[in-house]
Design an enzyme around this catalytic site. Structure first.
Site, PDB file in Angstrom:
ATOM      1  N   GLU A   1     -42.285 -12.625  76.642  1.00  0.00           N
ATOM      2  CA  GLU A   1     -40.890 -12.211  76.710  1.00  0.00           C
ATOM      3  C   GLU A   1     -40.701 -10.997  77.632  1.00  0.00           C
ATOM      4  OE1 GLU A   1     -38.217 -13.481  75.125  1.00  0.00           O
ATOM      5  OE2 GLU A   1     -36.763 -11.897  75.548  1.00  0.00           O
ATOM      6  N   ASP A   2     -41.579 -10.006  77.508  1.00  0.00           N
ATOM      7  CA  ASP A   2     -41.326  -8.708  78.139  1.00  0.00           C
ATOM      8  C   ASP A   2     -42.210  -8.362  79.330  1.00  0.00           C
ATOM      9  OD1 ASP A   2     -39.424  -8.358  76.206  1.00  0.00           O
ATOM     10  OD2 ASP A   2     -40.693  -7.132  74.904  1.00  0.00           O
TER      11      ASP A   2
END
Ligand code: MN
Length: 698
Positions: free
Chosen positions: A91-92
């Site tokens: 996700e990051d």
């Protein structure tokens, strides 16, 4: 509280946290599995390097904490811990799902994929118009492996534990989402401890006033509670030892959220909640002896204390849908307080605390076994969990499981406020009990509080009721009482009085007439329904004729603030604004269930809202009054409201039935403080027993 970064200290802390995680996992992992966990830890630490959380702390603290929750609080193993450590990496950071697959295999990649997709849904404000039911479906379809849901819950739990560092609007959104989506999942999966922690954290942000008020009362009463429990437990433990049963005792108080729910639902005060006290006896035994030992302990409790069969719960032979097994009995302590006693084995306790994960003894060392065997076990666990998640009537099942032991009893037993027990013939009323206790009490009885609710003299008592007789010097026995009393003693006493005191009877008659005349001045509804109406309906009724009251703020002069008519906040209440169109904001109480639902769905439309100081607009609000009717009562109420407090009454509805008086008063008021003053003044009126603000439905 600001965080000052110090990289050297932080690196030490990261290593310390990692070691702690390993020590919890050590006994259920082999070398190979530990290598995998280390690989995930190193990758996550590097991937999140230099990134910080809102609190200022290094980001990696979060995945480590989530992994810790997974293994320590949910009994999960290697795969889950690896996924928890990696859950925000795709996700990051620049790593892709394919990188995960190459390094950790298909299972880990699939779980991380599910976690990432859910994260997209939750965090992306563009998708905030997703309906709750759709979200639930998407959530389930992303969770082919149930570990996705479990890790997501662990993630949310850690975010709730650290919610303080978020800005207030975010706090509200996240808290609402938690009570709307995550709490039901935790409940369905039987993760009781996590569920109630999530509920308490959510309430701290959506309803801080009540949260901190209850927390403070819990602290004040802590010492008293501890002493009461110790007194209660001692004879049981002695008897257990004499019978050769070794059980560990623990006492746990209800969560703040569940106390609050009870206060709202039962319309009682903190002091009136009688099941705050709970003790648990947990014993270790082979599975086939569990039931026998449970019932032995049950018998010991019943021999030592009066118990209330209506509140017995047999979850032994009828486990809850989520696997919960336990035997509950509620006993009256010597101090006159009910104590819930939970009896269960260590195995049952694990299930109760950690849910299905413990039930299926799902340990991931099984992954070293042949694939097919592993798949079978995992599959059956997943199937069972999905059934529970998908079934809409899990609660209906629980209901069916309730055992009714009190069928066919010819006697009822009830308790005085001090905990003394009285046995009466079935069908006995408040008057019967009053006479059974003392002739004087019977002669002057005007009603009673049964389980803290006001009831009339002819109320039929049920097993286990706690009854406080209420008297008035002016009250005398009435002819119509003879129609409903059951006990010879009550009948005899009433007849005696009526024969010898006919003069008193005439006086009472004339008093009744003048009271009737007074009441006709007001709209009078003789029906049960009025006291059951929700604020929604009442406000609807009241406001149909006139437009809403608007509140204006200097910053949003053109925008209309509308007071939500489901919870009707007044100045002093914690409020949140919710943008419904370009020029309209609806203001709710932050604890209003409608607001919570809306906020969880449309978080991006939350507007921080505060009451403007010193504003002089009055808002429509309602209070409910109850007590025992008497001459002049209405006039005194009106005096307090209009003459003494100078408030503008919108309407007053009074209902009197069997001398029990209940009224709904709608009025315009400036603030919570003014409302509290009014309630306190009304409570001082003779024979008024309860005055409360009308809340929304729970
Ligand atoms: Mn996370």
């Amino acid at each position: 509280m600001s965080y000052i970064p110090d990289e050297e200290l932080e690196n030490k802390e990261i290593v310390r946290k990692y070691r702690e995680l390993l020590s919890v996992l050590y006994h259920k992992t082999n070398d190979e599995q530990r290598k995998l966990i280390r690989k995930a830890f190193v990758l996550a630490t590097n991937a999140h390097n230099g990134v910080r959380r809102k609190s200022g702390e290094p980001y990696i603290y979060h995945p480590i904490a989530v992994a810790m929750i997974c293994c320590k609080e949910m009994n999960l193993g290697t795969t889950s811990v690896v996924c928890a450590l990696l859950h925000d990496v795709v996700e990051d950071t620049d790593y892709t799902l394919e990188d995960m697959r190459d390094m950790f295999g298909d299972t880990v990649a699939e779980i991380i994929d599910g976690l990432t997709k859910i994260e997209d849904l939750v965090l992306d404000d563009r998708s905030s118009s997703i309906q709750a039911e759709n979200f639930r479906k998407i959530f389930l379809s992303m969770s082919k492996d149930v570990r996705v849901i479990l890790i997501k819950l662990a993630d949310r739990l850690h975010n709730m534990r650290t919610l303080e560092s978020m800005p207030p609007e975010k706090q509200l959104k996240i808290a609402s989402e938690t009570s709307y989506f995550y709490v039901p999942f935790a409940h369905r999966l039987g993760l009781y401890t996590i569920k109630s922690e999530l509920e308490d954290y959510a309430m701290r942000y959506t309803d801080p006033t009540d949260y901190y008020a209850i927390a403070a009362r819990m602290k004040e009463t802590e010492e008293e509670r501890t002493a009461l429990i110790a007194d209660f437990v001692k004879p049981i433990q002695e008897s257990l030892e004499a019978n050769g049963i070794h059980a560990e005792v623990s006492s746990r108080t209800k969560s703040i959220y569940s106390i609050h729910q009870k206060i709202l639902r039962k319309k009682v005060n903190f002091d009136d909640i009688y099941d705050i006290f709970a003790v648990r006896f947990v014993f270790d035994s082979p599975v086939d002896e569990e039931f026998e030992i449970c019932w032995k302990i049950y018998k010991i409790v019943c021999l030592l204390y009066q118990t209330n069969p209506k509140r017995d719960r047999n979850f032994l032979t009828h486990p809850k849908a989520n696997g919960y097994q336990s035997l509950h009995v509620t006993a009256m302590s010597k101090a006159g307080k009910w104590v819930e006693v939970q009896i269960r084995s260590k195995r049952m306790d694990e299930i109760a605390e950690k849910g299905l994960a413990a039930h299926y003894k799902y340990k991931e060392e099984d992954e070293t076994r042949p694939d097919s065997e592993m798949d079978d076990r995992l599959e059956s666990w997943l199937r069972k969990t999905r059934e529970i998640l998908n079934s809409k009537d899990a609660d209906a099942l629980d209901f069916l499981n309730e055992v009714k032991l009190n069928l066919g009893l010819k006697e009822v037993y009830v308790f005085t406020p001090k905990g003394d027990m009285k046995t009466l013939p079935a069908g006995s009323t408040v008057i019967d009990l009053a006479y059974a206790l003392h002739t004087n009490l019977g002669d002057h009885c005007i009603g009673a509080k049964v389980n803290y609710n006001i009831v009339p003299v002819d109320k039929v008592l049920e097993n286990g009721d706690q009854v406080e007789i209420i008297t008035s010097k002016k009250q005398t026995p009435k002819t119509e009482w003879l129609e409903f009393v059951r006990t010879p003693k009550a009948r005899r006493s009433i007849r005696d009085f009526l024969r010898s005191a006919q003069v008193g009877n005439i006086t009472a008659e004339s008093g009744k007439k003048s009271k009737n005349r007074e009441l006709t001045l007001f709209k009078r509804k003789v029906s049960e329904e009025i006291s059951n109406k929700s604020l929604d309906e009442l406000i609807d009724e009241q406001l149909n004729a006139t437009p809403n009251v608007f509140m204006l703020d200097e910053k949003y002069d053109i925008i209309k603030y509308v007071i939500a008519d489901c919870c009707n906040p007044i100045p002093g209440d914690q409020v949140v604004g919710f943008q419904v169109s370009d020029d309209k904001i609806v203001v709710h109480q932050t604890s209003c269930p409608h607001a919570i639902e809306q906020m969880s769905k449309f978080g991006n439309r939350i507007i921080k809202t505060k009451w403007r100081k010193g504003q002089n607009i009055a808002f429509l609000s309602g209070i409910r009054i109850s007590g025992f009717d008497r001459k002049g009562m209405i006039k005194e109420i009106i005096d307090v409201v209009s003459s003494q407090m100078g408030l503008n009454i919108r309407s007053l509805n009074i209902e009197t039935k069997n001398n029990v008086f209940s009224g709904t008063l709608m009025l315009y008021i400036q603030s919570v403080r003014a409302l509290t003053n009014l309630i306190q003044s009304l409570e001082k009126i003779d024979q008024i027993e309860k005055v409360e603000r009308i809340g929304y439905d729970v």
